[in-house]
Design a protein around this motif. Sequence first.
Motif, PDB file in Angstrom:
ATOM      1  N   GLN A   1      60.913  23.140  34.186  1.00 10.01           N
ATOM      2  CA  GLN A   1      59.977  24.237  34.071  1.00 10.01           C
ATOM      3  C   GLN A   1      59.011  24.060  32.928  1.00 10.01           C
ATOM      4  OE1 GLN A   1      62.266  27.621  33.475  1.00 10.01           O
ATOM      5  NE2 GLN A   1      63.308  27.416  35.424  1.00 10.01           N
TER       6      GLN A   1
ATOM      7  N   PHE B   1      70.471  26.902  44.906  1.00 10.07           N
ATOM      8  CA  PHE B   1      69.195  27.210  45.541  1.00 10.07           C
ATOM      9  C   PHE B   1      69.080  26.537  46.903  1.00 10.07           C
ATOM     10  CE2 PHE B   1      64.996  25.423  46.381  1.00 10.07           C
ATOM     11  CZ  PHE B   1      64.325  26.587  46.667  1.00 10.07           C
TER      12      PHE B   1
ATOM     13  N   ILE C   1      60.547  20.475  47.712  1.00 13.46           N
ATOM     14  CA  ILE C   1      61.132  21.398  46.746  1.00 13.46           C
ATOM     15  C   ILE C   1      60.351  21.273  45.447  1.00 13.46           C
ATOM     16  CG2 ILE C   1      63.172  22.020  45.429  1.00 13.46           C
ATOM     17  CD1 ILE C   1      64.856  21.024  47.662  1.00 13.46           C
TER      18      ILE C   1
ATOM     19  N   SER D   1      59.517  22.871  41.457  1.00  6.24           N
ATOM     20  CA  SER D   1      59.958  23.730  40.374  1.00  6.24           C
ATOM     21  C   SER D   1      59.052  24.949  40.359  1.00  6.24           C
ATOM     22  CB  SER D   1      59.875  22.966  39.065  1.00  6.24           C
ATOM     23  OG  SER D   1      59.711  23.870  38.016  1.00  6.24           O
TER      24      SER D   1
ATOM     25  N   TYR E   1      51.769  25.766  45.792  1.00  5.77           N
ATOM     26  CA  TYR E   1      52.038  26.418  44.523  1.00  5.77           C
ATOM     27  C   TYR E   1      51.008  27.505  44.250  1.00  5.77           C
ATOM     28  CZ  TYR E   1      53.269  26.834  39.632  1.00  5.77           C
ATOM     29  OH  TYR E   1      53.673  27.318  38.425  1.00  5.77           O
TER      30      TYR E   1
ATOM     31  N   ARG F   1      56.000  33.121  55.405  1.00  5.71           N
ATOM     32  CA  ARG F   1      55.821  32.331  56.628  1.00  5.71           C
ATOM     33  C   ARG F   1      54.360  32.383  56.986  1.00  5.71           C
ATOM     34  NH1 ARG F   1      60.595  33.574  60.921  1.00  5.71           N
ATOM     35  NH2 ARG F   1      59.830  31.671  61.845  1.00  5.71           N
TER      36      ARG F   1
ATOM     37  N   VAL G   1      57.030  27.544  56.113  1.00  9.12           N
ATOM     38  CA  VAL G   1      58.025  28.517  55.648  1.00  9.12           C
ATOM     39  C   VAL G   1      58.319  28.204  54.190  1.00  9.12           C
ATOM     40  CG1 VAL G   1      60.235  29.583  56.116  1.00  9.12           C
ATOM     41  CG2 VAL G   1      59.022  28.465  57.945  1.00  9.12           C
ATOM     42  N   VAL G   2      58.138  29.190  53.337  1.00 10.95           N
ATOM     43  CA  VAL G   2      58.365  29.001  51.913  1.00 10.95           C
ATOM     44  C   VAL G   2      59.429  29.991  51.464  1.00 10.95           C
ATOM     45  CG1 VAL G   2      57.313  28.930  49.641  1.00 10.95           C
ATOM     46  CG2 VAL G   2      55.939  28.425  51.650  1.00 10.95           C
ATOM     47  N   VAL G   3      60.442  29.481  50.789  1.00  7.99           N
ATOM     48  CA  VAL G   3      61.448  30.352  50.180  1.00  7.99           C
ATOM     49  C   VAL G   3      61.301  30.238  48.667  1.00  7.99           C
ATOM     50  CG1 VAL G   3      63.873  30.944  50.049  1.00  7.99           C
ATOM     51  CG2 VAL G   3      62.986  29.874  52.097  1.00  7.99           C
TER      52      VAL G   3
ATOM     53  N   ASP H   1      62.276  31.100  44.912  1.00  4.79           N
ATOM     54  CA  ASP H   1      63.468  31.557  44.208  1.00  4.79           C
ATOM     55  C   ASP H   1      63.151  31.593  42.718  1.00  4.79           C
ATOM     56  OD1 ASP H   1      66.172  32.225  45.244  1.00  4.79           O
ATOM     57  OD2 ASP H   1      66.738  30.995  43.533  1.00  4.79           O
TER      58      ASP H   1
ATOM     59  N   LYS I   1      64.011  29.707  40.269  1.00  6.64           N
ATOM     60  CA  LYS I   1      63.678  28.474  39.563  1.00  6.64           C
ATOM     61  C   LYS I   1      63.026  27.414  40.443  1.00  6.64           C
ATOM     62  CE  LYS I   1      66.925  29.003  35.843  1.00  6.64           C
ATOM     63  NZ  LYS I   1      68.186  28.630  35.252  1.00  6.64           N
ATOM     64  N   PHE I   2      63.220  27.534  41.731  1.00  5.43           N
ATOM     65  CA  PHE I   2      62.659  26.524  42.612  1.00  5.43           C
ATOM     66  C   PHE I   2      62.001  27.198  43.807  1.00  5.43           C
ATOM     67  CE2 PHE I   2      66.451  24.787  40.635  1.00  5.43           C
ATOM     68  CZ  PHE I   2      65.955  23.656  40.061  1.00  5.43           C
ATOM     69  N   LEU I   3      61.275  26.439  44.540  1.00  2.00           N
ATOM     70  CA  LEU I   3      60.854  26.937  45.841  1.00  2.00           C
ATOM     71  C   LEU I   3      60.906  25.823  46.870  1.00  2.00           C
ATOM     72  CD1 LEU I   3      57.473  26.276  46.220  1.00  2.00           C
ATOM     73  CD2 LEU I   3      57.426  28.083  44.565  1.00  2.00           C
ATOM     74  N   LEU I   4      61.350  26.215  48.045  1.00  2.00           N
ATOM     75  CA  LEU I   4      61.539  25.263  49.124  1.00  2.00           C
ATOM     76  C   LEU I   4      60.473  25.501  50.184  1.00  2.00           C
ATOM     77  CD1 LEU I   4      63.174  23.151  50.735  1.00  2.00           C
ATOM     78  CD2 LEU I   4      64.694  24.964  51.427  1.00  2.00           C
ATOM     79  N   VAL I   5      59.849  24.446  50.616  1.00  2.00           N
ATOM     80  CA  VAL I   5      58.782  24.538  51.593  1.00  2.00           C
ATOM     81  C   VAL I   5      59.149  23.682  52.795  1.00  2.00           C
ATOM     82  CG1 VAL I   5      56.331  24.267  51.968  1.00  2.00           C
ATOM     83  CG2 VAL I   5      57.179  24.599  49.665  1.00  2.00           C
ATOM     84  N   VAL I   6      59.031  24.228  53.958  1.00  2.00           N
ATOM     85  CA  VAL I   6      59.233  23.440  55.173  1.00  2.00           C
ATOM     86  C   VAL I   6      58.018  23.633  56.069  1.00  2.00           C
ATOM     87  CG1 VAL I   6      60.554  23.231  57.293  1.00  2.00           C
ATOM     88  CG2 VAL I   6      61.740  23.457  55.144  1.00  2.00           C
TER      89      VAL I   6
END
Lengths: 688, 137
Positions: free
Chosen positions: A46, A239, B28, B30, B86, B110, B119-121, B123, B125-130
Amino acid sequence: MSSVQALKDELLAKKARLAELKRQNELKRKEVSNRQSISDPAQLAQASPLRGRSTNLGGDDLDDLVARLVDRPSSTAPGTPKSGKRSSGADETQSRAGAESTPQPARTYQDASTDTQTLSFAESTTVYEIPVETKPEYISYSKGVQTEPRRSPSPGEIGEQHGAELDGTERRRRRNLSQREVELEEEQIRQKLRAEVEEELRALQLHEHTADDKQRFPVRALAPEELNAVTNSNDFLDFVDRSSKVIERALDEEYDLLADYALQSRALDDDADDYAGHRRGRRIKEVASFDLADSMGRKRMLSSIDFSPKFPELLCTAYTKSQQSPHSPPGLLNVWNMHLKGRPEYSLHATSDLLSCLFHPYHPSLILGGTYSGQLCLWDTRTRHQRTGEPVQKTPLTGGRTGHAHPIYSLAVVGTQNASSVISVSTDGVVCAWSPDMLTQPQEYLELKSPNPSAYKTDDVAPTCISFPASDPTYFLAGTEQGAIMPVHRYDRAGAKAGVDARCQYRSHEAPVMGVDFHPARGKIDLGDMFLSCGLDWSVKVWRAQPPSSTSAATIFGQSEAVTPLLSIPREDAVYDARWSPTKPSIFGCVDGAGKLDIYDINASSEIPVASARPSHQEKDLYALRSLNKMAWEKNQGRNVAVGGLDGVATVFEVGPELGGVESKGDAWVGVRKWVARQGKMTTAGTV
Amino acid sequence: MQQTSPSQETQNLLARLSQRPGVQSTLILSRDTGAIVRSSGLVTAEDISEEGAAAVPTNGTYVNGTSDEVKTKGTRNAEEVARLVYDFVKSAGNMIEELNGENDESKLLRVRTKKNELVVVPDAKFLLVVIHSTPPA
C-alpha cells in the motif's frame, strides 16, 4: 517558460547531489536492509509516496524513497543558491525559494544515513510553509541579488507573467528615484514576485501531479520479494477466498440480465420436457451437481445430506474417508451453494469419517456432524479462518458416560429457538442430548436395551436412524439393524421407564432399517402420527404410529403389540432413504441402491411412483457406483431434492409444482386422511 | 484437503477462476496504490521485457505456468487495465461517498459492455478484477 527551465536545472543539480548521497549510504543501507524484516506485507503494497512511512521498511523501500524524493513534485523547488548565473529577478526569487528549502531535504538524508532504522522523516518539505517561516531571511537575501539583474536584463528569458514586474524595474531605473523610494518599490515588486512565484509553483505542482498519475501508474511495481510477502499474507489469502467466491457466483448466474425478449425469439427449451400437459407439474429436473474436487480427496462416499433451514440455496454434505488420498482429513463436510457451482462455499474437516450432518435449525451458522469414532463435531461458519476447517467444538472420546464410543449415524435437534438440544444416537444404543453451547459433557445419557431379549439372544439395540415427531420432543422412533422400529422415550414417565417402549414395536422389515421419517404435518389436518420407513429388505413402508401415552392391554401381559404398516411398497433394490415432502402432505421420496430417486404421491397411486429421476452423471459411466445413500428436501419450499451416494456426488433436482412448492390443494390433506382410514381398515381386515 | 499450503490453495482458486470458460483476464491490485499483485490473461511488463522480440503475449504470470495455453488472450496491457480499473473504482468510491455518506463503500462493481463484462470486488486492502465475455445480447 524560463522559470520552469531554471527549476528543472536546479532539479538536475539536486538530483546529482542526492545520487552522491545515496551512493555514500549504499553500504550502510545494505546491511541494515538485511536486518530489517517485513512485518506487514500488505502495508508494503500500500505504501504510497505521500504517505507517512512506518519504521519497518525494507531496503528497497529506502531506494524507492530516495528516488521518489528526488522527483517528487514538492521538491522541484529546492535548488542551490550558487546555481548558475541569474538573469532576471524572477529566476532569482525562485532560486531563493529553492535555497531556503534546500536544508530540509539535505537534513532528511542526513537522517537517513545516520539512523536508517527509524525512517520517520517522511513529513518532508512542503513548499508553502517555507517562504512564510523564513520571511526575514528572504528579504535580506533578495536584496543582495536584486542589483545584479538590473545591469543585465534579458527580457527574452523572462516569462510573460513577469512582464509587469519588469516594467516596474525599468520604469524605476529610468526615473532614477531616491534610495527610499527605490526600496519601497523593491518591496512591492518583491511581494508581487513572490505571489507570482508561488502561484507558478502551485500550478507546476498540480500539473506534475496529474502527469505523474498518468505516467507512473502504478506508483511502483512490487519487487519479487514484496510480491511474495503480499501473496503469502493472511489478508491476501482471505481476500482471494472471499472475492473469488463472489466472482464465481456472479459468473454462475445463468440468467442474462440484459436479455431482450423483443429482440429475438428464444429457444423454448423449457417446453422440451413438457410433452404432455399433465406431466408438467410432476417433472423432475436436475439443476445442480456437486462433485468433489481432487484436492479434497476422491473416492469418498456421501454419508449424509441436509438443506439449510435459513438459506434455501445452501446444503451440507458429509463424506466418509477418501480411499484415494489417505493423507487428506478422513472426515469431510462441504457446504454447497446452488449459486456457486463447482466449489463448496465452506469445506470443513473432522478427524474421523463423517456419517451424519445437520444444519442447526435455530442457529443457521452452526453445522453438526457425527463421526465414525463417536465424536460429535460442531462447526461455525462465522469463524474467520475457516480455511483450516476445524470444528469449533467436539465431544470427548473418553468413553464411559461422557459421550459416544460408537459411530453416530443419526442426529436430531429438538426443542425451540430458546431451548434446544442436540440428540445423537450411536449404533451401540447410546442416546445423548447435548447443548450446542457445551459439548464437553452430555446433558442426558441413555442406553437403549431391548425389552424382550429373547427375540435377539442379546438385549443390544443398534439404532441406525431416528426420527422425532413434530409435536413431541421427548419421544422418537429408532430404526434398528434388527429390522424393528422401536419407540423410545427420553424420560421416565407414568407406567414406563426411559428407554425403549415395551408396549409396541413396529416389526415388518426383515432387514436393517435404513430410514425413518415422521410426517412433518404442517397443514390443517394433523398427520403427525404417520411415518415412513425403508430398509435393506427392498421395501418402503408407511405406518401410523401408536400414541406414545396409550395404555393398551398388551402392557398388562408384557407382550408388545404388533403393528402392521398401512402400506408396504415392494421395490427392486435396497432402499437407503425415504423422506416426506416438507410441504405436500401426500408426497414422499426415496432413493435406492440402483441410483434412482422416486417420488410417490399416495393420493395418486400407492403402488407406482409419480416421478423418478437419476443423477445424469451416472449415465455416462456404465460401471459407476450408482447407489444413492441419502436424500433431503429443501425445507421451506419443498421444491428441491438433493440426493447423494457412493460416488460422492451430490445432485439437486427441482421438482414440478405438483410435487413441491408451498401452495397445496386443500383436498390433499383430506385425501391423505381418508387414505389412512381406508388403509387402516384394510390392514386390520387383512390381519384378522 | 490435500496437505496444501494456504498459498497453494489460493493459487488453485485463482487458477480455477482464470480457467473458467469465458474468463478473459483476472487481475488483483493493491487497493491503496493500485500496484499489481497478480494478473492473468494480460500482457505484463515482464512479458514485454522478456519476450518483446518474440511478441507472443503469454497467458499470465502464474507460477504453475498456464503459459502453454497461449491463446488470443492477453491483448490488453496489465498496467493499462490496472490504471483504468483503479481510476474507475476510485471514482465509483467518490460517487458512493457523496451519495450515501462517509460510511458506505462499494462492495461489487459489474460493468457490462457490448463486448464483455467487468466484475470488480473491492476490499479493504485489495481488489479483484475479472473480465469475462458475455453472450451477445
